[in-house]
Structure formats: structure tokens, C-alpha cells
Design a protein around this motif. Structure first.
Motif, PDB file in Angstrom:
ATOM      1  N   VAL A   1       6.483  -0.823 -11.714  1.00 42.96           N
ATOM      2  CA  VAL A   1       5.026  -0.669 -11.691  1.00 42.96           C
ATOM      3  C   VAL A   1       4.715   0.811 -11.788  1.00 42.96           C
ATOM      4  CG1 VAL A   1       2.912  -0.979 -10.347  1.00 42.96           C
ATOM      5  CG2 VAL A   1       4.672  -2.766 -10.340  1.00 42.96           C
ATOM      6  N   TYR A   2       3.944   1.175 -12.828  1.00 43.52           N
ATOM      7  CA  TYR A   2       3.638   2.588 -13.088  1.00 43.52           C
ATOM      8  C   TYR A   2       2.229   2.679 -13.665  1.00 43.52           C
ATOM      9  CZ  TYR A   2       4.280   7.368 -14.903  1.00 43.52           C
ATOM     10  OH  TYR A   2       4.155   8.712 -15.176  1.00 43.52           O
ATOM     11  N   ASN A   3       1.386   3.502 -13.073  1.00 32.52           N
ATOM     12  CA  ASN A   3      -0.006   3.634 -13.503  1.00 32.52           C
ATOM     13  C   ASN A   3      -0.724   2.287 -13.523  1.00 32.52           C
ATOM     14  OD1 ASN A   3      -0.711   6.358 -13.817  1.00 32.52           O
ATOM     15  ND2 ASN A   3       0.329   6.490 -15.799  1.00 32.52           N
ATOM     16  N   ASP A   4      -0.491   1.517 -12.455  1.00 35.49           N
ATOM     17  CA  ASP A   4      -1.159   0.220 -12.273  1.00 35.49           C
ATOM     18  C   ASP A   4      -0.788  -0.816 -13.330  1.00 35.49           C
ATOM     19  OD1 ASP A   4      -2.573   1.021  -9.966  1.00 35.49           O
ATOM     20  OD2 ASP A   4      -4.155   1.918 -11.178  1.00 35.49           O
ATOM     21  N   LYS A   5       0.346  -0.624 -14.000  1.00 33.95           N
ATOM     22  CA  LYS A   5       0.795  -1.596 -14.986  1.00 33.95           C
ATOM     23  C   LYS A   5       2.241  -1.979 -14.697  1.00 33.95           C
ATOM     24  CE  LYS A   5      -2.258  -0.142 -18.771  1.00 33.95           C
ATOM     25  NZ  LYS A   5      -2.340   0.344 -20.168  1.00 33.95           N
TER      26      LYS A   5
ATOM     27  N   ILE B   1      -3.297   3.833  -1.555  1.00 38.24           N
ATOM     28  CA  ILE B   1      -3.395   3.287  -2.906  1.00 38.24           C
ATOM     29  C   ILE B   1      -2.853   1.861  -2.840  1.00 38.24           C
ATOM     30  CG2 ILE B   1      -2.630   3.460  -5.303  1.00 38.24           C
ATOM     31  CD1 ILE B   1      -2.242   6.456  -4.862  1.00 38.24           C
ATOM     32  N   GLN B   2      -3.657   0.903  -3.243  1.00 39.48           N
ATOM     33  CA  GLN B   2      -3.230  -0.490  -3.202  1.00 39.48           C
ATOM     34  C   GLN B   2      -2.563  -0.878  -4.519  1.00 39.48           C
ATOM     35  OE1 GLN B   2      -3.676  -2.853  -0.493  1.00 39.48           O
ATOM     36  NE2 GLN B   2      -2.168  -3.912  -1.782  1.00 39.48           N
ATOM     37  N   ILE B   3      -1.363  -1.444  -4.438  1.00 37.92           N
ATOM     38  CA  ILE B   3      -0.709  -1.977  -5.629  1.00 37.92           C
ATOM     39  C   ILE B   3      -1.380  -3.298  -5.964  1.00 37.92           C
ATOM     40  CG2 ILE B   3       1.468  -2.803  -6.613  1.00 37.92           C
ATOM     41  CD1 ILE B   3       2.920  -0.963  -4.658  1.00 37.92           C
ATOM     42  N   LYS B   4      -1.959  -3.375  -7.145  1.00 38.69           N
ATOM     43  CA  LYS B   4      -2.755  -4.549  -7.503  1.00 38.69           C
ATOM     44  C   LYS B   4      -1.910  -5.693  -8.054  1.00 38.69           C
ATOM     45  CE  LYS B   4      -6.679  -1.526  -8.553  1.00 38.69           C
ATOM     46  NZ  LYS B   4      -7.580  -1.011  -9.610  1.00 38.69           N
ATOM     47  N   ILE B   5      -0.724  -5.380  -8.507  1.00 38.64           N
ATOM     48  CA  ILE B   5       0.146  -6.401  -9.097  1.00 38.64           C
ATOM     49  C   ILE B   5       0.896  -7.131  -7.984  1.00 38.64           C
ATOM     50  CG2 ILE B   5       2.163  -6.758 -10.584  1.00 38.64           C
ATOM     51  CD1 ILE B   5       1.138  -4.226 -12.115  1.00 38.64           C
TER      52      ILE B   5
ATOM     53  N   GLN C   1       0.845  -1.191   0.000  1.00 41.16           N
ATOM     54  CA  GLN C   1       0.000   0.000   0.000  1.00 41.16           C
ATOM     55  C   GLN C   1       0.883   1.245   0.000  1.00 41.16           C
ATOM     56  OE1 GLN C   1      -2.052  -0.780   3.675  1.00 41.16           O
ATOM     57  NE2 GLN C   1      -3.859  -1.586   2.635  1.00 41.16           N
TER      58      GLN C   1
END
Length: 407
Positions: free
Chosen positions: A132-136, A104-108, A94
Motif C-alpha cells: 500500500v503506497y499513496n493510498d493505493k 493517517i488511516q489506511i483506507k484499504i 492507523q
């Protein structure tokens, strides 16, 4: 006798790093005992220091009142946004705003190493999978010889792990520099473009060349090299320019990168029996991305005379990190000789001594035979006040006259 003299002198110099103590600072110094922790990073906002320990805790302390305000566990990395607000990355992946506690949770799924923020306060997270940038997630799979940026988990677990960079720098062109210290085996530099969302690596331009049929080897080789790479080498009546990042003069592990008005100061060094340091300036980037380089090593660093009858040949200064002091718009550097301000006028360079902290040295890099640099980062909070991150003595604070070590 000459090689032995140089070897003995440098080994003695290396050993002397570990024999110095705080009482020998070039100015008065004192220790402020807090948790007796070692730190891996810090940020400063007003009177408060936000320091991440080597055991992943966030220690917040008031350096004026010399007291701890808060301790937060399971914190991996800390950063400061454009609004002078602290955000941190925890072990739940987070990204947390320290003040308002928004998350903000990192989804990856990944193991994060370091948190950074771009110019728009968008998080950049360096992880064991890549960036990891912009959730990608972005991985350097397109880069030639990308295996140098990975390791295997173990002999039994053959999954690839992206290596944690030793230094990360974001420049004004939204290029992320990720640099790796391989000690005696050299260095690696990987770039990630936040706009084009792609990785690329520096490249050394070379061609096969038959020296046996060419007497003037150097000039003829360059002519043929230019013919082979006309899009990467530009020659004018005064200068030879290279397309960035080709032919970067990176010879040793990078210790610091500073950008000032579009020009890049780069410090490089290691100790492997001998001290090896280089100070490089990259400048004159044009609209097509071509640059030229200037070697600042002889202008700024101390050299060891080979003997009394020959010129200086060997660097005798172990070069560390750099910082741009925004209060006087000057570049500063640290070495085993102390902190220095770089003085520049019409491409003539000199230095001004600030102070020398006598702090502990250690050798932890398995690829080196000698000491590691003992200051990893420093930052000015006014024209004459600076904080510096040490390897063994906590966080130093210099107020212009006295040094305090928060340990």
C-alpha cells in the motif's frame, strides 16, 4: 570419513550455539530486566529506544536511565522519519506520529505487516494484500510465477494471502527489495519500483543447449547466452555486466543488504545440516542499469579445512545482518563469530573484530535443519555505540566497552 568429519563438525558447531550463555560474552555484559519480552523491531532517537514486541506492544525506554517511559498496546510496526520522529502502525490500520499523535488511516482493507517511509516520509505499508503506497494497493500479479509470493489461508479458505517478507530494503533508486527465506528450498527476491509503481523479479538467464555437440561447453554456452540476451548481457575487454536484476548471485536466504555509494553489500546464509554463507558485492552500475558482482566470501569469512592436506573448502561462519555506520562510513556485519568492521582499500577486503555476544540460539525455521541467526538487526548511534536486536535475549546495547541487554 571426510563427509562424516565435516557433518560431525558442523552439527557440533550448530549444537554449541545453544550451549553458550551471557557470562561468556567477549566483553562484560549485564541484563536489564524490564518486561522479559522478545522484540521484532526497534528504532532509536536520542536516549530513547522504541521497541515493538513479538506480541505487538510498543515499549519506549530510556537506555541511559535504564527505565521504561511508556507502553503502547496493539502496535504492529515502527519507523523513523527524516525529522527523527517516530511513527508507528497500530491494529486499527492507523499510522500514528508518536510525538504529536496525528493519524493517517489506511483506507484499504488489509492486514498490515510492516511500516516503512520513503525519502519524502510517505508511508509504505507491506500487507497481506500487497504493498500500500499513496493510498493505493499494488499487487505482483504481473510477475511470472507470482504464486511463490502467496499462500492460501487454509484448506477451507482458498483466498490468496501475500506473504510477509523476511527482509525489506529501500535503495537509493526507490526500489523496494522484498526477500523471502525458504530455508533449504532457497530464497525469493521481489522488487517494487516506487516511481514506476510496478513489481518485477530477479531472473536467471538460461538457454537450451546441446552439450553433446560442443566440446568447450562453458565458453560456447556463454557466447550463445549473450546472443540470446544482448539487452541483458554486456561484455567488454575487462568485464561482463548484467542488466539488474538479471543473474543476481543470490544462492541462500538474504540476511542483510547495505548500500554504500551506489554499491550493494549482500549477506546470505542458512544452516541445513551444513553452514552455507555467501557475501556478495554488486557494483559498477552504469546509466543503463548494468552491474558486475564480486564475491567477498573468501576474503571475509572463516572456512573449515577439509583435512590437513587440502585447502579450505567449507564456510564455517554463519553470516547475519549488515549495517552501514554513517559515523565512519564503513560497512559492518554480524555472524556467529561476532561483530566485524569491513576494511577496504583498492578492492582489497579485510575485517576487524569488534566483539562477540554469547547469546541464545534457536531453530524455528521449518525449512532448515539447524539454528537460525540470533541477531536480526543492528544500528550504530555513534561511531562506537550500537544497538542489536536478538532473537531470544532482548535488545543489546554496546557502548564500546560493555554490553547491556534490555529484556
Amino acid at each position: 570419513m571426510k563427509p562424516f568429519f565435516i557433518f560431525f563438525s558442523l552439527v557440533f558447531s550448530t549444537l554449541s550455539f545453544s550451549q553458550t550463555g551471557i557470562k561468556n560474552d567477549s566483553i562484560p555484559a549485564k541484563i536489564i530486566k524490564m518486561l522479559t519480552a522478545n522484540y521484532k523491531d526497534f528504532e532509536v532517537v536520542k536516549n530513547q529506544v522504541y521497541a515493538v514486541t513479538s506480541t505487538d506492544s510498543l515499549i519506549v525506554f530510556d537506555y541511559k536511565k535504564e527505565k521504561i517511559i511508556k507502553v503502547e498496546n496493539h502496535v504492529i510496526s515502527v519507523a523513523k522519519n527524516n525529522n527523527q520522529e517516530i511513527v508507528f502502525l497500530n491494529k486499527k490500520n492507523q499510522i500514528v506520529n508518536f510525538k504529536n499523535r496525528s493519524k493517517i488511516q489506511i483506507k484499504i482493507v488489509c492486514e498490515p505487516y510492516k511500516l516503512m517511509l520513503d525519502k519524502k516520509n510517505i508511508p509504505i505499508v507491506i500487507t497481506d494484500k500487497g504493498v500500500v503506497y499513496n493510498d493505493k494497493l499494488y499487487e505482483p500479479l504481473n510477475v511470472k510465477y507470482n504464486h511463490v509470493f502467496y499462500r492460501r489461508n487454509s484448506s477451507k479458505d482458498l483466498n490468496k494471502v501475500f506473504l510477509n517478507p523476511d527482509l525489506v530494503f529501500l535503495d537509493s533508486k526507490n526500489r523496494l527489495w522484498l526477500t523471502y527465506d525458504k530455508g533449504e528450498f532457497g530464497e525469493d527476491v521481489l522488487f517494487f519500483d516506487l516511481e514506476k509503481l510496478k513489481f518485477y523479479k530477479d531472473e536467471y538467464l538460461m538457454i537450451d543447449y546441446d552439450y553433446s555437440t560442443n566440446q568447450d561447453r562453458k565458453d560456447n554456452y556463454f557466447v550463445e547466452l549473450q546472443k540470446a540476451f544482448p539487452d541483458k548481457i554486456k561484455v567488454s575487454s575487462k568485464d561482463t555486466l548484467y542488466k539488474f536484476p538479471n543473474q543476481l548471485p543470490i544462492l541462500n536466504p538474504i540476511r542483510g543488504i547495505v548500500e554504500k555509494e551506489g554499491e550493494f553489500y549482500i549477506s546470505q546464509s542458512l544452516i541445513h545440516f551444513f553452514v552455507s554463507s555467501h557475501f556478495t558485492l554488486l557494483y559498477d552500475f552504469d546509466n543503463e542499469g548494468f552491474y558486475k558482482s564480486y564475491d567477498l566470501t573468501q576474503a571475509l569469512l572463516e572456512f573449515l579445512p577439509y583435512n590437513n592436506f587440502e585447502p579450505d573448502l567449507y564456510v564455517n561462519e554463519f553470516l547475519g545482518p549488515l549495517h552501514l555506520n554513517k559515523f565512519d562510513n564503513s560497512v559492518y556485519y554480524y555472524s556467529d563469530k561476532g561483530f566485524f568492521k569491513i576494511i577496504e582499500s583498492n578492492r582489497e577486503y579485510g575485517k576487524k573484530f569488534i566483539f562477540k555476544p554469547w547469546i541464545n540460539w534457536s531453530a524455528t525455521n521449518k525449512n532448515n535443519l539447524g539454528a537460525d541467526i540470533n541477531v536480526n538487526k543492528f544500528e550504530f548511534v555513534s561511531e562506537n555505540e550500537l544497538f542489536f536486536l536478538t532473537s531470544n535475549n532482548g535488545i543489546g546495547y554496546f557502548n564500546g566497552t560493555v554490553v547491556k541487554y534490555f529484556h
